[in-house]
Design an enzyme around this catalytic site. Structure first.
Site, PDB file in Angstrom:
ATOM      1  N   HIS A 142      16.140 -38.515 -17.347  1.00 51.86           N
ATOM      2  CA  HIS A 142      15.828 -39.797 -17.973  1.00 51.86           C
ATOM      3  C   HIS A 142      16.076 -40.983 -17.041  1.00 51.86           C
ATOM      4  O   HIS A 142      15.620 -42.092 -17.319  1.00 51.86           O
ATOM      5  CB  HIS A 142      16.617 -39.960 -19.289  1.00 51.86           C
ATOM      6  CG  HIS A 142      18.073 -40.279 -19.126  1.00 51.86           C
ATOM      7  ND1 HIS A 142      19.062 -39.325 -19.237  1.00 51.86           N
ATOM      8  CD2 HIS A 142      18.721 -41.443 -18.883  1.00 51.86           C
ATOM      9  CE1 HIS A 142      20.239 -39.893 -19.074  1.00 51.86           C
ATOM     10  NE2 HIS A 142      20.061 -41.177 -18.850  1.00 51.86           N
ATOM     11  N   ASP A 148      17.827 -32.182 -19.065  1.00 49.68           N
ATOM     12  CA  ASP A 148      17.898 -33.572 -18.595  1.00 49.68           C
ATOM     13  C   ASP A 148      18.375 -33.650 -17.145  1.00 49.68           C
ATOM     14  O   ASP A 148      19.111 -34.561 -16.768  1.00 49.68           O
ATOM     15  CB  ASP A 148      18.797 -34.422 -19.494  1.00 49.68           C
ATOM     16  CG  ASP A 148      18.568 -35.925 -19.270  1.00 49.68           C
ATOM     17  OD1 ASP A 148      17.472 -36.287 -18.807  1.00 49.68           O
ATOM     18  OD2 ASP A 148      19.489 -36.718 -19.546  1.00 49.68           O
ATOM     19  N   SER A 197      24.751 -42.581 -15.865  1.00 48.07           N
ATOM     20  CA  SER A 197      23.885 -41.410 -16.027  1.00 48.07           C
ATOM     21  C   SER A 197      23.484 -40.834 -14.684  1.00 48.07           C
ATOM     22  O   SER A 197      23.010 -41.558 -13.799  1.00 48.07           O
ATOM     23  CB  SER A 197      22.627 -41.786 -16.812  1.00 48.07           C
ATOM     24  OG  SER A 197      22.926 -42.064 -18.153  1.00 48.07           O
ATOM     25  N   LEU A 246      16.875 -14.760 -24.819  1.00 40.34           N
ATOM     26  CA  LEU A 246      17.403 -13.567 -25.463  1.00 40.34           C
ATOM     27  C   LEU A 246      16.489 -13.105 -26.585  1.00 40.34           C
ATOM     28  O   LEU A 246      16.291 -11.910 -26.788  1.00 40.34           O
ATOM     29  CB  LEU A 246      18.809 -13.851 -26.000  1.00 40.34           C
ATOM     30  CG  LEU A 246      19.611 -12.688 -26.568  1.00 40.34           C
ATOM     31  CD1 LEU A 246      19.744 -11.570 -25.536  1.00 40.34           C
ATOM     32  CD2 LEU A 246      20.991 -13.171 -27.016  1.00 40.34           C
ATOM     33  N   GLY A 247      15.918 -14.073 -27.315  1.00 37.79           N
ATOM     34  CA  GLY A 247      14.983 -13.735 -28.379  1.00 37.79           C
ATOM     35  C   GLY A 247      15.631 -13.502 -29.720  1.00 37.79           C
ATOM     36  O   GLY A 247      15.290 -12.557 -30.431  1.00 37.79           O
ATOM     37  N   VAL A 248      16.594 -14.391 -30.073  1.00 36.48           N
ATOM     38  CA  VAL A 248      17.252 -14.286 -31.374  1.00 36.48           C
ATOM     39  C   VAL A 248      17.307 -15.665 -32.023  1.00 36.48           C
ATOM     40  O   VAL A 248      17.331 -16.688 -31.339  1.00 36.48           O
ATOM     41  CB  VAL A 248      18.689 -13.730 -31.249  1.00 36.48           C
ATOM     42  CG1 VAL A 248      18.686 -12.275 -30.848  1.00 36.48           C
ATOM     43  CG2 VAL A 248      19.510 -14.563 -30.262  1.00 36.48           C
TER      44      VAL A 248
END
Length: 486
Positions: free
Chosen positions: A127, A157, A234, A289-291
């Site tokens: 950003h 970010d 930042s 992971l796919g959960v």
């Protein structure tokens, strides 16, 4: 007389006690000192003795300060040109078929960055430089350079830029997994354009998710600190007392816009993975992971008949995903990954996010009251393991932007086809238009666009003036951006 003598003796005794106590506290008595301050007569060196000797921020500051830079980004002003409806007939269009634009205005944004290698690579926040037409970097020694954007990762970010210089001071990375709540830390950055500012605090919390990143694949597992952080910090460094990097300062939680005691940093382990991907591949290769998971709480534990609140509960498993192929099931509780305990969904996303597709991890899972271990080969979002290097696209390179396909969900939600502007850097779009990231291109020169292939084909065949039309999700009407191709 006796009364007077008694008062006199009491006063003398009280004075003696005060003198003795004072000498003990300042370290001038035989009892030693709690904290004493001394300055050598023949030296400018100042030393501290006693219980306060263990807290000295000078070495860490001296080590890290030269590697923290001040970033100035020239960003197109936020003014955009909407479909003017009936007013278009009154004001007229130019020959590209869009409302006439005023001369582009630029706004200056400032932030911080950290040099991570002697050959000029600098990490900062996405950003800080998003949509920048030009990026300038000022070093701690006041030397200034123009920087080139290497790549960005909105999901964390993090962005990587580079200056053309060598032998630069750079920071060393520390393993953020070793950071503990209560550890002393320093925040180094440039708040309110006050360059080279250092503040001290402690780690207040780990694996904090504050739902600030809007990317659909966002990984939020921030280190929280009470070190004073303000706008301009930042992209700066969060360091330990050895002067090594443990995080990149990213956000503050505040009702006023200024420091209110809560600051957040991306852990160094995530940062290291992201910048290495950007350097090597041009894009970040995210492992999945796919959960579908949720944090454990008292109500859930009671429902499941569990005595412990440890781990992350698996609500469902995506078919043909890495977890599915490894044998995980809905109702499992993931307790640890490679031996590192999981206390929240944020921590799980962090530990998976530092891996690449194709990496193997060991999951410790609680199922039916018993602990089991599963070896999982992680996949990418398409269910594959290949690491693909970003191909150089001449159109995207010239425009200075990265585009991505719309998901089926986005097409259905907005009722459109097209391509989305994923990120903007230096190039034609930032130089000649006020386009912002997130813009969805639905047409080129009044020709509808279906997907990324068609977008590239149409633009590759264009010469001279180009008109892009499209929408911003959540904003009414159409937007038009015109520019010239060389």
């Amino acid at each position: 007389m006796n009364r007077f003598l008694t008062l006199f003796l009491a006063a003398i005794l009280g004075s003696a006690v005060t003198i003795i106590a004072t000498r003990f506290i300042t370290g001038n008595g035989s009892g030693g000192g709690i904290v004493s301050y001394s300055k050598k007569s023949n030296s400018s060196d100042t030393t501290y003795k006693g219980h306060g000797a263990g807290i000295n921020f000078r070495p860490a500051t001296a080590k890290a300060l030269p590697s923290v830079v001040h970033i100035h980004s020239a960003i197109p002003a936020s003014k955009q040109y909407n479909d003017m409806g009936p007013f278009r007939d009154f004001f007229g269009d130019d020959f590209w078929g869009r409302p006439r634009e005023e001369k582009q205005r630029l706004e200056m944004a400032t932030g911080s960055g950290v040099i991570v290698s002697p050959d000029g690579y600098i990490v900062t926040n996405d950003h800080v430089i998003a949509g920048a037409k030009e990026i300038n970097v000022t070093l701690n020694d006041n030397r200034s350079f123009k920087a080139k954007l290497i790549g960005t990762d909105p999901s964390t970010d993090i962005a990587l830029i580079k200056v053309d210089e060598s032998d630069l001071p750079f920071i060393s990375f520390s393993n953020s997994d070793f950071v503990e709540v209560g550890d002393w830390v320093l925040a180094v950055g440039n708040p309110f354009n006050l360059s080279s500012t250092v503040t001290a605090g402690i780690i207040s919390a780990k694996a904090r998710n504050i739902s600030i990143l809007q990317d659909k694949s966002a990984i939020e597992s921030f280190l929280q600190t009470d070190a004073a952080v303000n706008p301009g910090n930042s992209g700066g460094a969060l360091i330990n007392l050895e002067g090594d990097l443990i995080g990149i300062t990213t956000a503050i939680a505040t009702p006023t816009g200024a420091y209110a005691g809560y600051a957040f940093a991306v852990p160094s382990n995530i940062v290291a993975k992201v910048i290495e991907d950007l350097k090597q591949y041009g894009v970040v290769h995210r492992a999945y992971l796919g959960v579908v998971i949720r944090d454990m709480d008292s109500d859930l534990a009671k429902t499941l008949g569990l005595k412990s609140l440890k781990g992350t509960y698996v609500e469902s498993v995506v078919e043909n995903s890495a977890a599915f192929k490894a044998g995980l099931k809905a109702g499992d509780v993931i307790l640890a990954i490679d031996g590192v305990e999981i206390g929240s969904t944020a921590k799980l996303l962090e530990l998976i996010g530092i891996h690449h597709p194709g990496d193997n991890v060991k999951l410790t899972v609680l199922r039916d009251g018993k602990e089991k271990e599963f070896k999982v080969e992680l996949k990418n979002s398409q269910g594959k393991v290949e690491v693909i290097k970003k191909e150089v696209n001449e159109v995207e390179e010239k425009l200075g932007a990265d585009f991505e396909e719309l998901t089926d969900q986005e097409k259905k939600k907005y009722g459109i086809t097209g391509v989305k502007v994923k990120s903007l850097g230096s190039g034609i779009l930032s130089e000649q238009t006020n386009m912002k990231e997130g813009f969805i291109v639905t047409g080129i020169n009044h020709k509808p666009i279906k997907d990324l292939n068609e977008f590239n084909e149409v633009l590759s065949a264009q010469q001279g003036g180009v008109l892009l039309e499209g929408v911003y999700p959540g904003s009414p009407g159409k937007y038009y951006y015109a520019f010239g191709l060389e």
